[in-house]
Scaffold this motif. Structure first.
Motif, PDB file in Angstrom:
ATOM      1  N   THR A   1      10.679  -5.451  -4.109  1.00  0.00           N
ATOM      2  CA  THR A   1       9.333  -5.957  -3.907  1.00  0.00           C
ATOM      3  C   THR A   1       9.158  -6.369  -2.448  1.00  0.00           C
ATOM      4  O   THR A   1      10.072  -6.926  -1.838  1.00  0.00           O
ATOM      5  CB  THR A   1       9.044  -7.156  -4.829  1.00  0.00           C
ATOM      6  OG1 THR A   1       7.735  -7.661  -4.536  1.00  0.00           O
ATOM      7  CG2 THR A   1      10.066  -8.259  -4.629  1.00  0.00           C
ATOM      8  N   LEU A   2       7.994  -6.074  -1.915  1.00  0.00           N
ATOM      9  CA  LEU A   2       7.696  -6.389  -0.512  1.00  0.00           C
ATOM     10  C   LEU A   2       6.784  -7.609  -0.395  1.00  0.00           C
ATOM     11  O   LEU A   2       6.129  -7.788   0.621  1.00  0.00           O
ATOM     12  CB  LEU A   2       7.022  -5.181   0.160  1.00  0.00           C
ATOM     13  CG  LEU A   2       7.859  -3.904   0.221  1.00  0.00           C
ATOM     14  CD1 LEU A   2       7.036  -2.764   0.828  1.00  0.00           C
ATOM     15  CD2 LEU A   2       9.128  -4.117   1.028  1.00  0.00           C
ATOM     16  N   VAL A   3       6.784  -8.444  -1.424  1.00  0.00           N
ATOM     17  CA  VAL A   3       5.860  -9.576  -1.433  1.00  0.00           C
ATOM     18  C   VAL A   3       6.149 -10.540  -0.293  1.00  0.00           C
ATOM     19  O   VAL A   3       5.229 -11.085   0.322  1.00  0.00           O
ATOM     20  CB  VAL A   3       5.916 -10.302  -2.800  1.00  0.00           C
ATOM     21  CG1 VAL A   3       7.309 -10.844  -3.086  1.00  0.00           C
ATOM     22  CG2 VAL A   3       4.876 -11.415  -2.848  1.00  0.00           C
ATOM     23  N   ALA A   4       7.426 -10.758   0.036  1.00  0.00           N
ATOM     24  CA  ALA A   4       7.759 -11.688   1.120  1.00  0.00           C
ATOM     25  C   ALA A   4       7.248 -11.167   2.453  1.00  0.00           C
ATOM     26  O   ALA A   4       6.674 -11.920   3.262  1.00  0.00           O
ATOM     27  CB  ALA A   4       9.277 -11.904   1.174  1.00  0.00           C
ATOM     28  N   TYR A   5       7.426  -9.873   2.702  1.00  0.00           N
ATOM     29  CA  TYR A   5       6.944  -9.286   3.953  1.00  0.00           C
ATOM     30  C   TYR A   5       5.421  -9.275   4.001  1.00  0.00           C
ATOM     31  O   TYR A   5       4.818  -9.509   5.062  1.00  0.00           O
ATOM     32  CB  TYR A   5       7.487  -7.865   4.119  1.00  0.00           C
ATOM     33  CG  TYR A   5       8.984  -7.815   4.303  1.00  0.00           C
ATOM     34  CD1 TYR A   5       9.558  -7.956   5.558  1.00  0.00           C
ATOM     35  CD2 TYR A   5       9.833  -7.626   3.216  1.00  0.00           C
ATOM     36  CE1 TYR A   5      10.934  -7.907   5.723  1.00  0.00           C
ATOM     37  CE2 TYR A   5      11.207  -7.581   3.371  1.00  0.00           C
ATOM     38  CZ  TYR A   5      11.755  -7.718   4.627  1.00  0.00           C
ATOM     39  OH  TYR A   5      13.110  -7.684   4.799  1.00  0.00           O
ATOM     40  N   ARG A   6       4.796  -8.992   2.878  1.00  0.00           N
ATOM     41  CA  ARG A   6       3.338  -8.972   2.847  1.00  0.00           C
ATOM     42  C   ARG A   6       2.757 -10.347   3.139  1.00  0.00           C
ATOM     43  O   ARG A   6       1.802 -10.490   3.912  1.00  0.00           O
ATOM     44  CB  ARG A   6       2.850  -8.470   1.485  1.00  0.00           C
ATOM     45  CG  ARG A   6       1.333  -8.322   1.419  1.00  0.00           C
ATOM     46  CD  ARG A   6       0.871  -7.714   0.110  1.00  0.00           C
ATOM     47  NE  ARG A   6       1.157  -8.580  -1.033  1.00  0.00           N
ATOM     48  CZ  ARG A   6       2.062  -8.291  -1.963  1.00  0.00           C
ATOM     49  NH1 ARG A   6       2.767  -7.174  -1.873  1.00  0.00           N
ATOM     50  NH2 ARG A   6       2.278  -9.109  -2.961  1.00  0.00           N
ATOM     51  N   GLU A   7       3.346 -11.376   2.545  1.00  0.00           N
ATOM     52  CA  GLU A   7       2.846 -12.723   2.778  1.00  0.00           C
ATOM     53  C   GLU A   7       3.109 -13.170   4.227  1.00  0.00           C
ATOM     54  O   GLU A   7       2.285 -13.856   4.829  1.00  0.00           O
ATOM     55  CB  GLU A   7       3.499 -13.706   1.808  1.00  0.00           C
ATOM     56  CG  GLU A   7       3.123 -13.481   0.353  1.00  0.00           C
ATOM     57  CD  GLU A   7       1.637 -13.669   0.122  1.00  0.00           C
ATOM     58  OE1 GLU A   7       1.013 -14.454   0.863  1.00  0.00           O
ATOM     59  OE2 GLU A   7       1.097 -13.038  -0.806  1.00  0.00           O
TER      60      GLU A   7
END
Length: 311
Positions: free
Chosen positions: A78-84
């Motif tokens: 998941t790329l959620v950390a990079y997106r945020e």
């Protein structure tokens, strides 16, 4: 294509690399095995922590909580950390600051270092010996942190981006490396250019620098990595959080001193793991160096060894 030779002792018709020099011993099987094991362990010790950092940054909060912290075996991506991070504002701004400081600082440092090294490589030039001794003295004696801070403050550089560049703009070691390389360039080339009417500027630009591409690439990488990784100057010369480079924002996120508003909301509501954010910032800080290094790697040997005396 490099030349190949027949081994002095080998099967007929087999081709191999040139034989070893007479002074080199033929390695034993135990020595080769020990070297392979040592290199494998060293590579594992370097790559395993990087693997953990990258994998953890790509995991969800549920996976990280189930692993009890750092994740070794990934379970999905998941790329959620990079997106945020990239939509948080502060990290984007810090990354742009780091890129700008790195590019501008590297160009300025290279310009000063090349000019200084070229002047010092011209033996017999005005004040050559005194300037060289003065530079060497700075490698062993320094004013210290407080006088340096007072000087930066007196020049009005606090809370400016110049404070991230000028105090550490020049490395005497890099100047000495460039000087040694410039002195290894054939004097006949310089003398022939002078006979044709070329001045020092044209000699430097059209003869010295094209012949020094390898060492210039290596020194540029040294300066760029130094500027990209620097955090201490920003911590003492800057008070405006909007001017902080990426390394300082990473320290704040790791130490939980300050977080962007949107990012803090995601973490506090349980939608994002703070550990994933920390690892993602580390990856973002390491990525440019990891991408650029292979392109400059081929210049390292040539840049450091070209110009050596050959028998």
């Amino acid at each position: 294509m490099s030349a190949v030779t027949r081994p002095p002792h080998g099967r007929p018709g087999r081709w191999s690399a040139p034989p070893r020099p007479p002074w080199e011993e033929v390695p034993s099987k135990a020595g080769l095995a020990g070297k392979g094991i040592t290199l494998t362990l060293a590579a594992f010790a370097i790559l395993f922590p990087l693997w953990i950092v990258v994998v953890t940054s790509l995991q969800s909060k549920k996976t990280i909580d189930a692993a009890g912290g750092l994740v070794v075996v990934p379970k999905g991506v998941t790329l959620v950390a990079y997106r945020e991070l990239l939509t948080g504002g502060q990290v984007q701004r810090a990354a742009l600051v780091s890129v700008g400081v790195t590019v501008a600082g590297t160009l300025f440092s290279m310009a000063v270092s090349v000019l200084c090294a070229y002047g010092l490589s011209r033996v017999g030039s005005l004040g050559h010996r005194w300037f060289l001794m003065l530079l060497l003295a700075t490698m062993f004696f320094g004013a210290g942190l407080i006088p340096t801070y007072l000087l930066v403050q007196a020049l009005g550089l606090t809370d400016t981006y110049l404070a991230l560049i000028l105090p550490s703009a020049v490395s005497v070691f890099n100047i000495l490396v460039l000087r040694a390389f410039f002195m290894g360039i054939s004097p006949e080339l310089v003398d022939s250019a002078r006979i044709d009417g070329a001045g020092d500027w044209r000699i430097l630009w059209t003869i010295v620098m094209p012949l020094s591409r390898a060492v210039l690439a290596v020194i540029s990488l040294f300066y760029a990595v130094g500027y990209w990784s620097a955090w201490f100057n920003a911590s003492i010369y800057l008070t405006d959080q909007d001017m902080m480079p990426l390394q300082n924002v990473m320290i704040q996120l790791v130490q939980k001193q300050e977080r962007p508003v949107g990012l803090a909301t995601q973490i506090n509501t349980g939608g994002l793991s703070p550990l994933a954010v920390q690892m993602a910032v580390m990856v973002m800080a390491l990525l440019p160096v990891a991408v650029l290094s292979p392109f400059v790697q081929r210049h390292f040997k040539k840049g450091m060894l070209t110009g050596a005396v050959k028998g």
